[in-house]
Structure formats: structure tokens, C-alpha cells
Design a protein around this motif. Structure first.
Motif, PDB file in Angstrom:
ATOM      1  N   GLU A 226       0.819  -1.206   0.000  1.00  0.00           N
ATOM      2  CA  GLU A 226       0.000   0.000   0.000  1.00  0.00           C
ATOM      3  C   GLU A 226       0.854   1.258   0.000  1.00  0.00           C
ATOM      4  O   GLU A 226       0.509   2.257  -0.624  1.00  0.00           O
ATOM      5  CB  GLU A 226      -0.936  -0.009   1.207  1.00  0.00           C
ATOM      6  N   ASP A 227       1.992   1.219   0.671  1.00  0.00           N
ATOM      7  CA  ASP A 227       2.884   2.363   0.697  1.00  0.00           C
ATOM      8  C   ASP A 227       3.467   2.615  -0.689  1.00  0.00           C
ATOM      9  O   ASP A 227       3.537   3.757  -1.154  1.00  0.00           O
ATOM     10  CB  ASP A 227       3.998   2.124   1.725  1.00  0.00           C
ATOM     11  N   LYS A 228       3.884   1.540  -1.383  1.00  0.00           N
ATOM     12  CA  LYS A 228       4.418   1.690  -2.741  1.00  0.00           C
ATOM     13  C   LYS A 228       3.344   2.237  -3.681  1.00  0.00           C
ATOM     14  O   LYS A 228       3.615   3.056  -4.551  1.00  0.00           O
ATOM     15  CB  LYS A 228       4.914   0.340  -3.252  1.00  0.00           C
ATOM     16  N   TYR A 229       2.128   1.766  -3.489  1.00  0.00           N
ATOM     17  CA  TYR A 229       0.991   2.210  -4.307  1.00  0.00           C
ATOM     18  C   TYR A 229       0.782   3.714  -4.156  1.00  0.00           C
ATOM     19  O   TYR A 229       0.619   4.439  -5.135  1.00  0.00           O
ATOM     20  CB  TYR A 229      -0.218   1.393  -3.843  1.00  0.00           C
ATOM     21  N   GLU A 230       0.811   4.211  -2.923  1.00  0.00           N
ATOM     22  CA  GLU A 230       0.634   5.641  -2.691  1.00  0.00           C
ATOM     23  C   GLU A 230       1.797   6.435  -3.263  1.00  0.00           C
ATOM     24  O   GLU A 230       1.606   7.538  -3.801  1.00  0.00           O
ATOM     25  CB  GLU A 230       0.502   5.905  -1.185  1.00  0.00           C
ATOM     26  N   ARG A 231       3.023   5.903  -3.178  1.00  0.00           N
ATOM     27  CA  ARG A 231       4.177   6.626  -3.721  1.00  0.00           C
ATOM     28  C   ARG A 231       4.120   6.681  -5.239  1.00  0.00           C
ATOM     29  O   ARG A 231       4.586   7.642  -5.856  1.00  0.00           O
ATOM     30  CB  ARG A 231       5.475   5.981  -3.242  1.00  0.00           C
ATOM     31  N   CYS A 232       3.554   5.654  -5.868  1.00  0.00           N
ATOM     32  CA  CYS A 232       3.365   5.704  -7.314  1.00  0.00           C
ATOM     33  C   CYS A 232       2.392   6.824  -7.682  1.00  0.00           C
ATOM     34  O   CYS A 232       2.602   7.540  -8.657  1.00  0.00           O
ATOM     35  CB  CYS A 232       2.841   4.358  -7.817  1.00  0.00           C
ATOM     36  N   PHE A 233       1.326   6.965  -6.895  1.00  0.00           N
ATOM     37  CA  PHE A 233       0.388   8.066  -7.116  1.00  0.00           C
ATOM     38  C   PHE A 233       1.121   9.404  -7.103  1.00  0.00           C
ATOM     39  O   PHE A 233       0.952  10.241  -7.984  1.00  0.00           O
ATOM     40  CB  PHE A 233      -0.679   8.056  -6.011  1.00  0.00           C
ATOM     41  N   GLN A 234       1.922   9.597  -6.080  1.00  0.00           N
ATOM     42  CA  GLN A 234       2.636  10.863  -5.929  1.00  0.00           C
ATOM     43  C   GLN A 234       3.616  11.078  -7.072  1.00  0.00           C
ATOM     44  O   GLN A 234       3.778  12.200  -7.575  1.00  0.00           O
ATOM     45  CB  GLN A 234       3.371  10.874  -4.589  1.00  0.00           C
ATOM     46  N   TYR A 235       4.266  10.006  -7.526  1.00  0.00           N
ATOM     47  CA  TYR A 235       5.256  10.162  -8.591  1.00  0.00           C
ATOM     48  C   TYR A 235       4.595  10.479  -9.923  1.00  0.00           C
ATOM     49  O   TYR A 235       5.104  11.285 -10.708  1.00  0.00           O
ATOM     50  CB  TYR A 235       6.089   8.884  -8.711  1.00  0.00           C
ATOM     51  N   LYS A 266      -5.516  -1.440  -8.570  1.00  0.00           N
ATOM     52  CA  LYS A 266      -4.998  -1.387  -9.933  1.00  0.00           C
ATOM     53  C   LYS A 266      -5.882  -0.510 -10.813  1.00  0.00           C
ATOM     54  O   LYS A 266      -5.385   0.297 -11.608  1.00  0.00           O
ATOM     55  CB  LYS A 266      -4.912  -2.806 -10.498  1.00  0.00           C
ATOM     56  N   GLU A 267      -7.190  -0.675 -10.667  1.00  0.00           N
ATOM     57  CA  GLU A 267      -8.122   0.149 -11.448  1.00  0.00           C
ATOM     58  C   GLU A 267      -7.959   1.624 -11.120  1.00  0.00           C
ATOM     59  O   GLU A 267      -7.947   2.483 -12.017  1.00  0.00           O
ATOM     60  CB  GLU A 267      -9.554  -0.303 -11.157  1.00  0.00           C
ATOM     61  N   LYS A 268      -7.792   1.937  -9.840  1.00  0.00           N
ATOM     62  CA  LYS A 268      -7.617   3.326  -9.437  1.00  0.00           C
ATOM     63  C   LYS A 268      -6.291   3.883  -9.952  1.00  0.00           C
ATOM     64  O   LYS A 268      -6.204   5.046 -10.362  1.00  0.00           O
ATOM     65  CB  LYS A 268      -7.672   3.423  -7.914  1.00  0.00           C
ATOM     66  N   LEU A 269      -5.249   3.030  -9.947  1.00  0.00           N
ATOM     67  CA  LEU A 269      -3.937   3.463 -10.421  1.00  0.00           C
ATOM     68  C   LEU A 269      -3.979   3.818 -11.904  1.00  0.00           C
ATOM     69  O   LEU A 269      -3.478   4.869 -12.323  1.00  0.00           O
ATOM     70  CB  LEU A 269      -2.912   2.361 -10.149  1.00  0.00           C
ATOM     71  N   TYR A 270      -4.597   2.940 -12.698  1.00  0.00           N
ATOM     72  CA  TYR A 270      -4.684   3.221 -14.128  1.00  0.00           C
ATOM     73  C   TYR A 270      -5.614   4.402 -14.414  1.00  0.00           C
ATOM     74  O   TYR A 270      -5.407   5.142 -15.377  1.00  0.00           O
ATOM     75  CB  TYR A 270      -5.159   1.979 -14.884  1.00  0.00           C
ATOM     76  N   GLU A 271      -6.630   4.578 -13.601  1.00  0.00           N
ATOM     77  CA  GLU A 271      -7.503   5.747 -13.760  1.00  0.00           C
ATOM     78  C   GLU A 271      -6.713   7.041 -13.567  1.00  0.00           C
ATOM     79  O   GLU A 271      -6.887   8.010 -14.311  1.00  0.00           O
ATOM     80  CB  GLU A 271      -8.641   5.661 -12.743  1.00  0.00           C
ATOM     81  N   LEU A 272      -5.813   7.035 -12.578  1.00  0.00           N
ATOM     82  CA  LEU A 272      -4.987   8.215 -12.349  1.00  0.00           C
ATOM     83  C   LEU A 272      -4.017   8.444 -13.497  1.00  0.00           C
ATOM     84  O   LEU A 272      -3.788   9.593 -13.910  1.00  0.00           O
ATOM     85  CB  LEU A 272      -4.222   8.054 -11.037  1.00  0.00           C
ATOM     86  N   VAL A 273      -3.457   7.353 -14.030  1.00  0.00           N
ATOM     87  CA  VAL A 273      -2.552   7.485 -15.181  1.00  0.00           C
ATOM     88  C   VAL A 273      -3.285   8.101 -16.369  1.00  0.00           C
ATOM     89  O   VAL A 273      -2.765   9.003 -17.044  1.00  0.00           O
ATOM     90  CB  VAL A 273      -1.969   6.103 -15.566  1.00  0.00           C
ATOM     91  N   ASN A 274      -4.505   7.630 -16.639  1.00  0.00           N
ATOM     92  CA  ASN A 274      -5.278   8.170 -17.765  1.00  0.00           C
ATOM     93  C   ASN A 274      -5.644   9.631 -17.547  1.00  0.00           C
ATOM     94  O   ASN A 274      -5.626  10.435 -18.486  1.00  0.00           O
ATOM     95  CB  ASN A 274      -6.536   7.333 -17.963  1.00  0.00           C
ATOM     96  N   GLN A 275      -5.977   9.982 -16.314  1.00  0.00           N
ATOM     97  CA  GLN A 275      -6.277  11.378 -16.013  1.00  0.00           C
ATOM     98  C   GLN A 275      -5.058  12.259 -16.238  1.00  0.00           C
ATOM     99  O   GLN A 275      -5.164  13.370 -16.762  1.00  0.00           O
ATOM    100  CB  GLN A 275      -6.769  11.503 -14.579  1.00  0.00           C
ATOM    101  N   GLU A 299      15.341   7.452 -12.195  1.00  0.00           N
ATOM    102  CA  GLU A 299      14.369   8.310 -11.536  1.00  0.00           C
ATOM    103  C   GLU A 299      13.181   7.537 -10.982  1.00  0.00           C
ATOM    104  O   GLU A 299      12.411   8.056 -10.186  1.00  0.00           O
ATOM    105  CB  GLU A 299      13.849   9.376 -12.515  1.00  0.00           C
ATOM    106  N   MET A 300      12.986   6.315 -11.446  1.00  0.00           N
ATOM    107  CA  MET A 300      11.803   5.544 -11.045  1.00  0.00           C
ATOM    108  C   MET A 300      11.802   5.288  -9.548  1.00  0.00           C
ATOM    109  O   MET A 300      12.830   4.972  -8.948  1.00  0.00           O
ATOM    110  CB  MET A 300      11.783   4.194 -11.773  1.00  0.00           C
ATOM    111  N   PRO A 301      10.639   5.385  -8.912  1.00  0.00           N
ATOM    112  CA  PRO A 301      10.540   5.026  -7.490  1.00  0.00           C
ATOM    113  C   PRO A 301      10.647   3.522  -7.340  1.00  0.00           C
ATOM    114  O   PRO A 301      10.443   2.783  -8.297  1.00  0.00           O
ATOM    115  CB  PRO A 301       9.149   5.510  -7.086  1.00  0.00           C
ATOM    116  N   ASP A 302      10.978   3.061  -6.156  1.00  0.00           N
ATOM    117  CA  ASP A 302      11.110   1.632  -5.898  1.00  0.00           C
ATOM    118  C   ASP A 302       9.732   1.007  -5.705  1.00  0.00           C
ATOM    119  O   ASP A 302       9.311   0.670  -4.626  1.00  0.00           O
ATOM    120  CB  ASP A 302      11.960   1.396  -4.651  1.00  0.00           C
ATOM    121  N   CYS A 303       9.009   0.873  -6.794  1.00  0.00           N
ATOM    122  CA  CYS A 303       7.650   0.328  -6.738  1.00  0.00           C
ATOM    123  C   CYS A 303       7.507  -0.858  -7.657  1.00  0.00           C
ATOM    124  O   CYS A 303       6.442  -1.331  -7.897  1.00  0.00           O
ATOM    125  CB  CYS A 303       6.639   1.405  -7.093  1.00  0.00           C
TER     126      CYS A 303
END
Length: 303
Positions: A226-235, A266-275, A299-303
Motif C-alpha cells: 500500500e505504501d508503494k501504491y501511494e508513492r506511485c500516485f505521488q510520482y 490497480k483500477e484506481k492506479l490506471y484511472e490516475l494514469v489516464n487522467q 528516476e523511477m521510485p522503488d515500486c
């Protein structure tokens, strides 16, 4: 093989001997460090705090190490096993489920422990973990159980570690319940680390992350998805060009993360990418390439 006691060199000043704890059955190798004084324990803790051999939450914290060793001694654990198996979550100590089992099995009070999963192994929602314990001198068995329906009622089934290792987590809950009921004198009220990590913080209503140990697939369950997931959002929100966004979604670290998180995440992550892609200026696609693929990977985060 004879027991071998290894002690640290004493300091110049005289020290007062202390009596080691003997009322617990020792768990671990027969060759172990056993301090002969409080000063030796302080010196040992200070040296360990300077190494990378202890979990990172103990590094640079000799006082925490000292307390962990003392608590482990009261449970019958050697110093090094204490540091590897005692975790502080929500400001309270807990113990890994495998270490809890070892402590109870090593005690002469334990006659038998049986663990199994009841239900259709291919249908997780039908499973119930069972742990049966027989304490020596007692006629009746003590049984602990925890089902997938119990986990759903507690709101656990959508969390990362429960999605990744559902059978293991059911086993840890049933084990913790049965062993605490059968051997309260051996465990001194400690719960399993796996159970403690699911509880809400009493003060602020959110779980306190436990990063004191490194987890593997078999014995140390991964609790940082969950922590990696949130850091991907931020990145993703920091990406300024479409090219970099496309590189991000093709990167192996991003793909591996998508295989670990829940379908909802996963659905939320891809939704953010599309946005993010929609919000980028169309002209950014024509920006000349200024960075090499290697630069982007760095530069990639450790996710």
C-alpha cells in the motif's frame, strides 16, 4: 554438544553480576551470548546498534535493543532471536507467529499442536483455519479458529498482505488465538505481529506501519504494498511529459506493482494514469527527447 557461553570483554571498572532469567525454556542455538552483568548488556546493545545485522528500526537505538533483548529473555528467546522476532507496532511489542509457535513447542508444557485449513482449498471464501493445542496435564484441547468470513467482517480481506497470502494470514490468526489461550504464562500477553499489524491505532484511527523487519514470501509477509501504491500516485503527479508517462507504465517496477496490488487499487492506479495523460498538453508529445532511458530508470521510485 556442550553449551558454550560467549561473553564480551569487561570494562576496567568493577561490575555487579546479574542473575539471568531461567524460568523459560530457551529457544535457539545452544551457543549463545549471555551477559553476566547489566554493563555487558549495555555494551552489547551499543555495538549491535551500529551494525546492519539488526532490523532497521533498531539501528542506532541501543536502548530499544536492550529492551527487546530483556523482553525476549522473559519469553525464552536468545538475544539475536529477540531482535529478529519482536516488533513494536502501535507502541506495543508483538512477536512473529513463527517465533510464538517455537516458544510454545519448546516448552515441556506443550504436548501437541495441530494446525490445518478446513474447507475447499480452491475456494478461499470457504476456508477456516484451525489450531488445536493440548497442554500437558490438561484433559481438554484448546481450539482457535478464524475463517475468511471472520476476516471479511473485520475488514481485512482487501488489504495487500491478505490478498497476497490469505491462507497464511488465516493460519496466523487461529494460531495466535489458540496459543494465547493455552499458554498465557509463556507468552506474557503478547499477540502475534501479524495480528497487531491489522489493528487500528487507538489514538488516530490509522495503522502504524511496521518496517522493523524485511519480509520474504515464506516467513516475513510483505506489508509495504500500500505504501508503494501511494508513492506511485505521488510520482505520477510529478511527470511532466507524455513520453515519460508512457515509459513509466512500461517499466518493470510498475508492472510488478500492478501484479501485487488488489484489482480495486490497480483500477484506481490506471484511472490516475489516464487522467494525467489527458491533462498533459498535446504539444508535449512533440518535445524532443532530452533524457536517455537509463536516466529515466534511475528516476523511477522503488515500486
Amino acid at each position: 554438544m556442550n553449551n558454550k557461553v560467549v561473553t564480551l570483554p569487561r570494562e576496567n571498572q568493577p561490575v555487579q553480576p546479574v542473575q539471568s532469567i531461567q524460568h523459560k525454556q530457551p529457544v535457539g542455538s545452544s551457543t549463545k551470548f549471555e551477559p553476566n552483568s547489566f554493563q555487558e548488556l549495555i555494551l552489547f546493545s551499543d555495538r549491535l546498534a551500529r551494525t546492519n545485522f539488526v532490523p532497521k528500526n533498531y539501528r542506532g537505538k541501543p536502548n530499544d535493543i536492550l529492551c527487546a533483548i530483556q523482553m525476549g529473555a522473559e519469553l525464552g528467546l536468545s538475544p539475536m532471536l529477540s531482535l529478529q522476532n519482536i516488533a513494536v507496532i502501535n507502541d506495543r511489542p508483538s512477536i512473529y507467529g513463527d517465533a510464538m509457535l517455537a516458544i510454545c513447542k519448546a516448552s515441556p508444557l506443550c504436548e501437541n499442536i495441530e494446525e490445518y485449513l478446513d474447507g475447499d482449498q480452491s475456494q478461499i471464501e470457504t476456508l477456516t483455519a484451525i489450531c488445536k493445542v493440548r497442554r500437558r496435564g490438561f484433559k481438554n484441547e484448546i481450539t482457535g479458529s478464524f475463517s475468511w468470513k471472520d476476516a471479511e467482517k473485520a475488514g481485512l480481506t482487501k488489504r495487500g498482505v491478505w490478498l497476497s497470502y490469505p491462507k497464511r494470514m488465516l493460519q496466523m490468526r487461529a494460531r495466535g488465538f489458540a496459543l494465547r489461550d493455552a499458554f498465557p504464562d509463556l507468552l506474557n500477553g503478547l499477540i502475534t505481529r501479524e495480528e497487531a499489524n491489522d489493528y487500528q491505532h487507538e489514538e488516530n484511527g490509522c495503522r502504524q506501519k511496521d518496517d522493523s523487519h524485511t519480509c520474504d514470501d515464506n516467513n516475513r509477509l510483505n506489508n509495504d504494498i500500500e505504501d508503494k501504491y501511494e508513492r506511485c500516485f505521488q510520482y505520477i503527479n510529478t511527470i511532466e511529459t507524455t513520453r515519460k508517462l508512457e515509459d513509466f507504465t512500461r517499466h518493470s517496477k510498475f508492472i510488478n506493482l500492478c501484479n501485487e496490488i488488489s484489482p480495486e487499487q490497480k483500477e484506481k492506479l490506471y484511472e490516475l494514469v489516464n487522467q494525467k495523460a489527458d491533462s498533459l498538453n498535446q504539444e508535449s508529445k512533440d518535445i524532443p527527447k532530452q533524457e536517455s532511458p537509463d536516466d529515466f530508470i534511475e528516476e523511477m521510485p522503488d515500486c
